[in-house]
Design an enzyme around this catalytic site. Structure first.
Site, PDB file in Angstrom:
ATOM      1  N   GLU A 119       0.833  -1.192   0.000  1.00  9.64           N
ATOM      2  CA  GLU A 119       0.000   0.000   0.000  1.00  9.64           C
ATOM      3  C   GLU A 119       0.878   1.256   0.000  1.00  9.64           C
ATOM      4  O   GLU A 119       2.022   1.230   0.451  1.00  9.64           O
ATOM      5  CB  GLU A 119      -0.925  -0.062   1.234  1.00  9.64           C
ATOM      6  CG  GLU A 119      -1.886   1.063   1.441  1.00  9.64           C
ATOM      7  CD  GLU A 119      -2.831   1.394   0.297  1.00  9.64           C
ATOM      8  OE1 GLU A 119      -2.355   1.502  -0.852  1.00  9.64           O
ATOM      9  OE2 GLU A 119      -4.020   1.626   0.565  1.00  9.64           O
ATOM     10  N   ASP A 120       0.327   2.333  -0.519  1.00 14.57           N
ATOM     11  CA  ASP A 120       1.085   3.582  -0.549  1.00 14.57           C
ATOM     12  C   ASP A 120       1.186   4.224   0.837  1.00 14.57           C
ATOM     13  O   ASP A 120       2.252   4.626   1.268  1.00 14.57           O
ATOM     14  CB  ASP A 120       0.460   4.576  -1.559  1.00 14.57           C
ATOM     15  CG  ASP A 120      -1.047   4.752  -1.381  1.00 14.57           C
ATOM     16  OD1 ASP A 120      -1.640   4.158  -0.459  1.00 14.57           O
ATOM     17  OD2 ASP A 120      -1.646   5.498  -2.189  1.00 14.57           O
TER      18      ASP A 120
ATOM     19  N   ASP B 164      -3.287   5.655   6.686  1.00 12.96           N
ATOM     20  CA  ASP B 164      -3.749   6.910   7.278  1.00 12.96           C
ATOM     21  C   ASP B 164      -4.623   6.549   8.489  1.00 12.96           C
ATOM     22  O   ASP B 164      -4.098   6.247   9.554  1.00 12.96           O
ATOM     23  CB  ASP B 164      -4.504   7.667   6.174  1.00 12.96           C
ATOM     24  CG  ASP B 164      -4.938   9.061   6.570  1.00 12.96           C
ATOM     25  OD1 ASP B 164      -4.306   9.662   7.447  1.00 12.96           O
ATOM     26  OD2 ASP B 164      -5.928   9.564   5.997  1.00 12.96           O
TER      27      ASP B 164
ATOM     28  N   PHE C 120      -1.031  16.160   4.378  1.00 19.61           N
ATOM     29  CA  PHE C 120      -1.499  15.551   3.128  1.00 19.61           C
ATOM     30  C   PHE C 120      -0.365  15.554   2.113  1.00 19.61           C
ATOM     31  O   PHE C 120       0.189  16.604   1.803  1.00 19.61           O
ATOM     32  CB  PHE C 120      -2.726  16.277   2.586  1.00 19.61           C
ATOM     33  CG  PHE C 120      -3.464  15.454   1.577  1.00 19.61           C
ATOM     34  CD1 PHE C 120      -4.387  14.494   1.990  1.00 19.61           C
ATOM     35  CD2 PHE C 120      -3.218  15.593   0.217  1.00 19.61           C
ATOM     36  CE1 PHE C 120      -5.051  13.700   1.063  1.00 19.61           C
ATOM     37  CE2 PHE C 120      -3.877  14.801  -0.717  1.00 19.61           C
ATOM     38  CZ  PHE C 120      -4.802  13.852  -0.291  1.00 19.61           C
TER      39      PHE C 120
ATOM     40  N   ARG D 241       0.108  12.009  -9.265  1.00 19.81           N
ATOM     41  CA  ARG D 241       0.546  10.628  -9.035  1.00 19.81           C
ATOM     42  C   ARG D 241       1.921  10.340  -9.632  1.00 19.81           C
ATOM     43  O   ARG D 241       2.686   9.548  -9.099  1.00 19.81           O
ATOM     44  CB  ARG D 241      -0.458   9.635  -9.649  1.00 19.81           C
ATOM     45  CG  ARG D 241      -1.773   9.529  -8.910  1.00 19.81           C
ATOM     46  CD  ARG D 241      -2.485   8.247  -9.315  1.00 19.81           C
ATOM     47  NE  ARG D 241      -3.903   8.279  -9.012  1.00 19.81           N
ATOM     48  CZ  ARG D 241      -4.436   7.923  -7.850  1.00 19.81           C
ATOM     49  NH1 ARG D 241      -3.665   7.532  -6.862  1.00 19.81           N
ATOM     50  NH2 ARG D 241      -5.737   7.962  -7.656  1.00 19.81           N
TER      51      ARG D 241
HETATM   52  P1  IMP Z   1      -6.935   5.027   5.285  1.00 20.32           P
HETATM   53  O1  IMP Z   1      -8.043   4.036   5.001  1.00 20.32           O
HETATM   54  O2  IMP Z   1      -7.466   6.240   6.002  1.00 20.32           O
HETATM   55  O3  IMP Z   1      -5.766   4.428   6.018  1.00 20.32           O
HETATM   56  O4  IMP Z   1      -6.386   5.602   3.929  1.00 20.32           O
HETATM   57  C1  IMP Z   1      -6.630   5.029   2.757  1.00 20.32           C
HETATM   58  C2  IMP Z   1      -6.283   5.814   1.540  1.00 20.32           C
HETATM   59  O5  IMP Z   1      -6.434   7.211   1.695  1.00 20.32           O
HETATM   60  C3  IMP Z   1      -4.842   5.629   1.110  1.00 20.32           C
HETATM   61  O6  IMP Z   1      -4.652   4.414   0.467  1.00 20.32           O
HETATM   62  C4  IMP Z   1      -4.704   6.801   0.169  1.00 20.32           C
HETATM   63  O7  IMP Z   1      -5.225   6.467  -1.104  1.00 20.32           O
HETATM   64  C5  IMP Z   1      -5.560   7.866   0.809  1.00 20.32           C
HETATM   65  N1  IMP Z   1      -4.730   8.832   1.560  1.00 20.32           N
HETATM   66  C6  IMP Z   1      -4.540   8.901   2.887  1.00 20.32           C
HETATM   67  N2  IMP Z   1      -3.701   9.898   3.208  1.00 20.32           N
HETATM   68  C7  IMP Z   1      -3.342  10.468   2.034  1.00 20.32           C
HETATM   69  C8  IMP Z   1      -2.447  11.562   1.692  1.00 20.32           C
HETATM   70  O8  IMP Z   1      -1.804  12.211   2.526  1.00 20.32           O
HETATM   71  N3  IMP Z   1      -2.340  11.831   0.356  1.00 20.32           N
HETATM   72  C9  IMP Z   1      -3.015  11.145  -0.609  1.00 20.32           C
HETATM   73  N4  IMP Z   1      -3.839  10.124  -0.329  1.00 20.32           N
HETATM   74  C10 IMP Z   1      -3.998   9.787   0.979  1.00 20.32           C
HETATM   75 MG    MG Z   2      -4.452   4.039  -1.741  1.00 23.77          MG
END
Ligand code: IMP
Ligand code: MG
Length: 180
Positions: free
Chosen positions: A101-102, A105, A154, A167
């Site tokens: 995963e990238d 969050d 962010f 991207r």
């Molecule tokens: P989570 O479910 O909140 O952990 O986050 C899931 C998705 O939110 C990640 O896979 C990203 O695609 C997107 N995301 C969260 N933080 C960022 C950020 O700082 N920049 C861009 N995308 C983000």
């Molecule tokens: Mg993602």
């Protein structure tokens, strides 16, 4: 300066740092999965693609590749409710799975996917994430291979987008609003 270069996001993690760290992660993965005959690497579209390609080109253990796609960040869903838009194609029963995963969050996306992979009977499931935004975490997600810990800001680039932009930046940058 030309218009396309002027408004680029400020560098948080340079291309060289990203690539250096990916080399280290690939070595750890090779060491931990030595002897594994078929590691199934599962990426989460679309953000993880750039990281996954660079990482897996440097991993020597044989891998299979598959993808999930989940509902987009900021979609009008209840917090913590993650929709699977595209499921993986491969059967993972009895397989070693490495989820790539990238960024982690809140943790909801990964928690959902990790639970699903275990429920389907994977032999092992580990998580490799380029970025860990630990201060934003709402549900616990253990990261087995973590590229970088970052503050609760962010970020864009290297797969991460703001409204589908940025991207393809080769580095991780800080998104500072519409003038970025
Ligand atoms: P989570 O479910 O909140 O952990 O986050 C899931 C998705 O939110 C990640 O896979 C990203 O695609 C997107 N995301 C969260 N933080 C960022 C950020 O700082 N920049 C861009 N995308 C983000
Ligand atoms: Mg993602």
């Amino acid at each position: 300066m030309d218009e396309t270069k002027r408004n680029l996001p400020r560098v948080l993690i340079s291309e060289a740092e990203v690539q250096r760290r990916i080399g280290e992660l690939a070595k750890e993965i090779d060491r931990d999965y030595a002897g594994c005959e078929r590691l199934i690497c599962v990426g989460v579209l679309k953000g993880s693609v750039f990281f996954m390609v660079d990482l897996l080109k440097r991993v020597n253990v044989p891998v299979a590749v598959d993808f999930f796609q989940t509902s987009s960040y900021g979609a009008a869903t209840s917090p913590g409710e993650v929709r699977i838009r595209k499921d993986i194609d491969l059967s993972i029963r009895g397989a070693d799975v490495l989820l790539i995963e990238d960024i982690v969050d809140t943790g909801y996306t990964l928690r959902t996917i990790l639970d699903l992979l275990r429920f389907r009977g994977a032999k092992s499931v580990r998580l490799c994430a380029l970025l860990d935004k630990a201060a934003a975490r709402e549900v616990e997600v253990p990261i087995d291979y973590c590229g970088f810990k970052i503050d609760n800001i962010f970020v864009v680039g290297y797969g991460l987008d703001f409204d589908e932009r940025y991207r393809n930046l080769p580095y991780v940058g800080v998104y500072e609003g519409s003038g970025s």
